[in-house]
Write a protein that holds these residues in place. Structure first.
Motif, PDB file in Angstrom:
ATOM      1  N   LEU A  63     -10.840  -6.473  27.885  1.00  0.00           N
ATOM      2  CA  LEU A  63     -11.182  -7.889  27.960  1.00  0.00           C
ATOM      3  C   LEU A  63     -11.155  -8.341  29.415  1.00  0.00           C
ATOM      4  CD1 LEU A  63      -8.738  -7.449  25.541  1.00  0.00           C
ATOM      5  CD2 LEU A  63      -9.857  -9.525  24.778  1.00  0.00           C
ATOM      6  N   ASP A  64     -12.221  -9.016  29.843  1.00  0.00           N
ATOM      7  CA  ASP A  64     -12.287  -9.488  31.225  1.00  0.00           C
ATOM      8  C   ASP A  64     -13.282 -10.637  31.300  1.00  0.00           C
ATOM      9  OD1 ASP A  64     -11.624  -9.628  33.863  1.00  0.00           O
ATOM     10  OD2 ASP A  64     -12.562  -7.758  34.484  1.00  0.00           O
ATOM     11  N   ALA A  65     -13.329 -11.313  32.435  1.00  0.00           N
ATOM     12  CA  ALA A  65     -14.235 -12.445  32.619  1.00  0.00           C
ATOM     13  C   ALA A  65     -14.972 -12.326  33.939  1.00  0.00           C
ATOM     14  CB  ALA A  65     -13.471 -13.764  32.557  1.00  0.00           C
ATOM     15  N   ILE A  84     -17.753 -16.281  31.895  1.00  0.00           N
ATOM     16  CA  ILE A  84     -18.300 -15.502  30.784  1.00  0.00           C
ATOM     17  C   ILE A  84     -17.233 -14.491  30.377  1.00  0.00           C
ATOM     18  CG2 ILE A  84     -19.950 -13.689  30.152  1.00  0.00           C
ATOM     19  CD1 ILE A  84     -21.313 -16.265  30.038  1.00  0.00           C
ATOM     20  N   TYR A  85     -16.756 -14.590  29.152  1.00  0.00           N
ATOM     21  CA  TYR A  85     -15.748 -13.666  28.635  1.00  0.00           C
ATOM     22  C   TYR A  85     -16.457 -12.478  27.992  1.00  0.00           C
ATOM     23  CZ  TYR A  85     -12.477 -17.548  29.158  1.00  0.00           C
ATOM     24  OH  TYR A  85     -11.715 -18.562  29.671  1.00  0.00           O
ATOM     25  N   THR A  86     -16.102 -11.294  28.449  1.00  0.00           N
ATOM     26  CA  THR A  86     -16.759 -10.073  27.974  1.00  0.00           C
ATOM     27  C   THR A  86     -15.752  -9.220  27.201  1.00  0.00           C
ATOM     28  OG1 THR A  86     -18.095 -10.123  29.986  1.00  0.00           O
ATOM     29  CG2 THR A  86     -18.192  -8.115  28.659  1.00  0.00           C
ATOM     30  N   ILE A  87     -16.130  -8.813  25.983  1.00  0.00           N
ATOM     31  CA  ILE A  87     -15.271  -7.987  25.140  1.00  0.00           C
ATOM     32  C   ILE A  87     -15.970  -6.653  24.921  1.00  0.00           C
ATOM     33  CG2 ILE A  87     -13.877  -7.908  23.047  1.00  0.00           C
ATOM     34  CD1 ILE A  87     -13.496 -10.483  24.596  1.00  0.00           C
ATOM     35  N   LEU A  88     -15.454  -5.608  25.547  1.00  0.00           N
ATOM     36  CA  LEU A  88     -16.002  -4.256  25.399  1.00  0.00           C
ATOM     37  C   LEU A  88     -15.000  -3.429  24.601  1.00  0.00           C
ATOM     38  CD1 LEU A  88     -18.245  -2.178  26.229  1.00  0.00           C
ATOM     39  CD2 LEU A  88     -16.763  -1.596  28.170  1.00  0.00           C
ATOM     40  N   ALA A 117      -5.831 -18.338  29.248  1.00  0.00           N
ATOM     41  CA  ALA A 117      -5.271 -17.725  28.048  1.00  0.00           C
ATOM     42  C   ALA A 117      -5.614 -18.526  26.797  1.00  0.00           C
ATOM     43  CB  ALA A 117      -3.762 -17.597  28.199  1.00  0.00           C
ATOM     44  N   HIS A 118      -5.685 -19.875  26.936  1.00  0.00           N
ATOM     45  CA  HIS A 118      -5.980 -20.713  25.776  1.00  0.00           C
ATOM     46  C   HIS A 118      -7.371 -20.394  25.213  1.00  0.00           C
ATOM     47  CE1 HIS A 118      -5.967 -24.203  23.127  1.00  0.00           C
ATOM     48  NE2 HIS A 118      -7.159 -24.533  23.607  1.00  0.00           N
ATOM     49  N   HIS A 119      -8.342 -20.246  26.122  1.00  0.00           N
ATOM     50  CA  HIS A 119      -9.683 -19.943  25.625  1.00  0.00           C
ATOM     51  C   HIS A 119      -9.761 -18.518  25.087  1.00  0.00           C
ATOM     52  CE1 HIS A 119     -13.926 -20.718  25.061  1.00  0.00           C
ATOM     53  NE2 HIS A 119     -14.182 -19.533  25.561  1.00  0.00           N
ATOM     54  N   TRP A 120      -9.018 -17.585  25.710  1.00  0.00           N
ATOM     55  CA  TRP A 120      -8.979 -16.227  25.165  1.00  0.00           C
ATOM     56  C   TRP A 120      -8.495 -16.239  23.719  1.00  0.00           C
ATOM     57  CZ3 TRP A 120     -11.578 -12.243  26.356  1.00  0.00           C
ATOM     58  CH2 TRP A 120     -11.883 -11.910  27.679  1.00  0.00           C
ATOM     59  N   LEU A 121      -7.610 -17.165  23.390  1.00  0.00           N
ATOM     60  CA  LEU A 121      -7.120 -17.277  22.022  1.00  0.00           C
ATOM     61  C   LEU A 121      -8.262 -17.600  21.063  1.00  0.00           C
ATOM     62  CD1 LEU A 121      -4.667 -17.289  20.130  1.00  0.00           C
ATOM     63  CD2 LEU A 121      -4.362 -19.724  20.658  1.00  0.00           C
ATOM     64  N   LEU A 181      -3.953 -12.013  33.908  1.00  0.00           N
ATOM     65  CA  LEU A 181      -3.951 -13.437  33.588  1.00  0.00           C
ATOM     66  C   LEU A 181      -2.684 -13.831  32.834  1.00  0.00           C
ATOM     67  CD1 LEU A 181      -5.571 -16.120  33.527  1.00  0.00           C
ATOM     68  CD2 LEU A 181      -6.435 -15.401  31.299  1.00  0.00           C
ATOM     69  N   LYS A 182      -2.015 -14.863  33.328  1.00  0.00           N
ATOM     70  CA  LYS A 182      -0.783 -15.328  32.705  1.00  0.00           C
ATOM     71  C   LYS A 182      -1.050 -15.840  31.298  1.00  0.00           C
ATOM     72  CE  LYS A 182       3.187 -18.359  33.547  1.00  0.00           C
ATOM     73  NZ  LYS A 182       3.772 -19.394  34.442  1.00  0.00           N
ATOM     74  N   GLY A 183      -0.227 -15.417  30.355  1.00  0.00           N
ATOM     75  CA  GLY A 183      -0.369 -15.863  28.973  1.00  0.00           C
ATOM     76  C   GLY A 183      -1.311 -15.038  28.137  1.00  0.00           C
ATOM     77  N   PHE A 184      -2.004 -14.096  28.779  1.00  0.00           N
ATOM     78  CA  PHE A 184      -2.973 -13.255  28.064  1.00  0.00           C
ATOM     79  C   PHE A 184      -2.303 -12.420  26.956  1.00  0.00           C
ATOM     80  CE2 PHE A 184      -7.257 -11.094  29.266  1.00  0.00           C
ATOM     81  CZ  PHE A 184      -7.677 -11.258  27.956  1.00  0.00           C
ATOM     82  N   PRO A 185      -1.213 -11.694  27.265  1.00  0.00           N
ATOM     83  CA  PRO A 185      -0.564 -10.908  26.205  1.00  0.00           C
ATOM     84  C   PRO A 185      -0.110 -11.766  25.028  1.00  0.00           C
ATOM     85  CG  PRO A 185       0.214 -10.207  28.365  1.00  0.00           C
ATOM     86  CD  PRO A 185      -0.589 -11.463  28.579  1.00  0.00           C
ATOM     87  N   GLU A 186       0.385 -12.984  25.321  1.00  0.00           N
ATOM     88  CA  GLU A 186       0.836 -13.875  24.257  1.00  0.00           C
ATOM     89  C   GLU A 186      -0.327 -14.322  23.377  1.00  0.00           C
ATOM     90  OE1 GLU A 186       3.777 -13.767  27.448  1.00  0.00           O
ATOM     91  OE2 GLU A 186       1.615 -14.141  27.441  1.00  0.00           O
ATOM     92  N   ALA A 187      -1.501 -14.544  23.997  1.00  0.00           N
ATOM     93  CA  ALA A 187      -2.684 -14.928  23.225  1.00  0.00           C
ATOM     94  C   ALA A 187      -3.091 -13.803  22.278  1.00  0.00           C
ATOM     95  CB  ALA A 187      -3.836 -15.265  24.182  1.00  0.00           C
ATOM     96  N   ILE A 188      -3.042 -12.570  22.770  1.00  0.00           N
ATOM     97  CA  ILE A 188      -3.395 -11.425  21.930  1.00  0.00           C
ATOM     98  C   ILE A 188      -2.386 -11.269  20.795  1.00  0.00           C
ATOM     99  CG2 ILE A 188      -3.637  -8.903  21.882  1.00  0.00           C
ATOM    100  CD1 ILE A 188      -4.653  -9.105  24.799  1.00  0.00           C
ATOM    101  N   GLU A 189      -1.118 -11.418  21.122  1.00  0.00           N
ATOM    102  CA  GLU A 189      -0.065 -11.236  20.115  1.00  0.00           C
ATOM    103  C   GLU A 189      -0.181 -12.250  18.985  1.00  0.00           C
ATOM    104  OE1 GLU A 189       4.822 -10.828  19.876  1.00  0.00           O
ATOM    105  OE2 GLU A 189       3.827 -11.360  21.769  1.00  0.00           O
TER     106      GLU A 189
END
Length: 401
Positions: A162-164, A180-184, A205-209, A231-239
């Protein structure tokens, strides 16, 4: 009107003299004209033979048709009753085939500007087209893009990156930066698959959620390993959506961020010591090297060392795997390669007039990139076997062992 007949000898001589086979004044144009008119004549004769009402031929009408080998005057046969509807070249049709549209889309997918596309088409077909025409053709990608973004996905993906990437888009008369959020992903067969493109005002992180929620709604029930940047909060969004997913922070992103805070005169020596950490053979060796890094550089660069310490659980996740598994997961290089492809397409664009103008170009690039994603990554069967061991039971319904 005098019909230009196709003569093989004259065509061969024209080619020997340097005349093009296709394009403007192409040597094949008379042949295409003859074959098309012969086919339409046969269509009319078949129509007359099947007609139950008295009918007969009624001369010809002429129109300019733009074909793959160039433009020419086409003589279309008519019938007295006016019931003949040609199928090869329909009434009001001015392009012989869809070849022209395919060529426009192919040039567009390579990142050519509208000006360059117009020049190419004029050179190849002796046809002048407007920016509006090009826009109408490329807009045909939008419904296809929407269907692609809403398609059902597989239930499990062993690895997801996941990256932007950021672009300038015109909004209310001014250009603003949007992400642009890209999911490969790697699917169960080990083949790359782009799961989606998402656009937001900024990376967070909020939008990644919301992105992860969309993946879940489209059928993704499990992700084994998610490779992310810092990115801060990214792991928490995934969890929140995928609580059992293992997070691997990108080592390359961490190194880049660390070097921002290291004086240029010390960077070479610092990197030599840091390499002993992330290139270590085992987790224990990596932790010893990290202790040594802190002992040597901790007083001078405490923020850098603190960052490595705080993120160590997710930075070091890859050490539990053999080398052939580490290679694809310790960095987000795979998705960054997609972003490099995007940048090639957009490098001549300072900004985009609207979101659709950007999204349809990126989608055209995706279609081009996917042509190469036909084989599993190297050592995929071994990698999948390792994952079956490290994630017991989660792959049982999807692979045959």
């Amino acid at each position: 009107m005098t019909t230009q007949k196709f003569d093989l000898d004259s065509v061969l001589k024209a080619l020997q003299d340097g005349k093009n086979l296709t394009g403007k004044d192409g040597a094949l144009t008379p042949l295409i004209k003859q074959l098309t008119e012969a086919a339409m004549k046969a269509e009319l004769e078949n129509h007359l033979a099947e007609s139950s009402e008295p009918n007969r031929k009624n001369g010809k009408s002429t129109k300019t048709v733009k074909g793959p080998t160039g433009a020419f005057e086409l003589e279309t046969p008519r019938d007295r009753a006016g019931t003949f509807e040609p199928q090869l070249v329909k009434k009001h049709q001015t392009h012989l085939t869809e070849d022209l549209e395919r060529k426009i889309l192919a040039l567009f997918a390579l990142g050519n500007s509208y000006q360059d596309i117009r020049a190419h088409i004029a050179d190849m077909y002796d046809i002048s087209i407007s920016n509006g025409t090009i826009n109408a053709v490329t807009d045909k990608l939008l419904p296809e893009l929407q269907a692609w973004r809403e398609r059902d996905l597989e239930a499990i993906y062993p690895i997801v990156w996941l990256d932007a990437i950021h672009y300038k888009i015109k909004e209310n008369g001014r250009y603003v930066s949007k992400a642009i959020y890209t999911i490969l992903a790697l699917n169960i067969e080990g083949k790359k698959e782009l799961l989606g493109l998402y656009l937001s005002d900024q990376e967070g992180a909020h939008h990644w959620l919301s992105v992860l929620t969309d993946l879940n709604n489209r059928g993704v029930k499990d992700i084994l390993i998610a490779c992310v940047d810092g990115l801060k909060g990214f792991p928490e969004a995934i969890e929140t959506i995928y609580p059992n997913t293992e997070i691997q922070h990108c080592i390359v992103h961490q190194i880049r961020n660390s070097l921002k805070y290291v004086a240029s005169k010390n960077q070479k020596a610092f990197m030599a010591d840091l390499k002993c950490v992330y290139k270590a053979a085992t987790l224990n060796a990596a932790e010893i090297a990290l202790d040594e890094l802190e002992a040597k550089w901790g007083e001078k660069y405490p923020l850098v060392i603190k960052s490595w310490r705080c993120k160590w659980p997710t930075l070091s996740a890859y050490f539990k795997y053999p080398d052939y598994v580490r290679t694809p997961i310790y960095t987000t290089n795979a998705v960054e390669a997609v972003h490099r492809q995007f940048r090639k397409l957009t490098k001549t664009k300072g900004g985009f007039a609207n979101e659709n103008s950007l999204l349809k170009l990126l989608y055209a690039g995706i279609l081009k990139a996917q042509e190469r994603w036909t084989h599993p990554i190297q050592n995929w069967n071994l990698t999948l076997s390792q994952m079956a061991i490290h994630f017991p039971g989660r792959l049982d319904d999807y692979i045959e062992l």
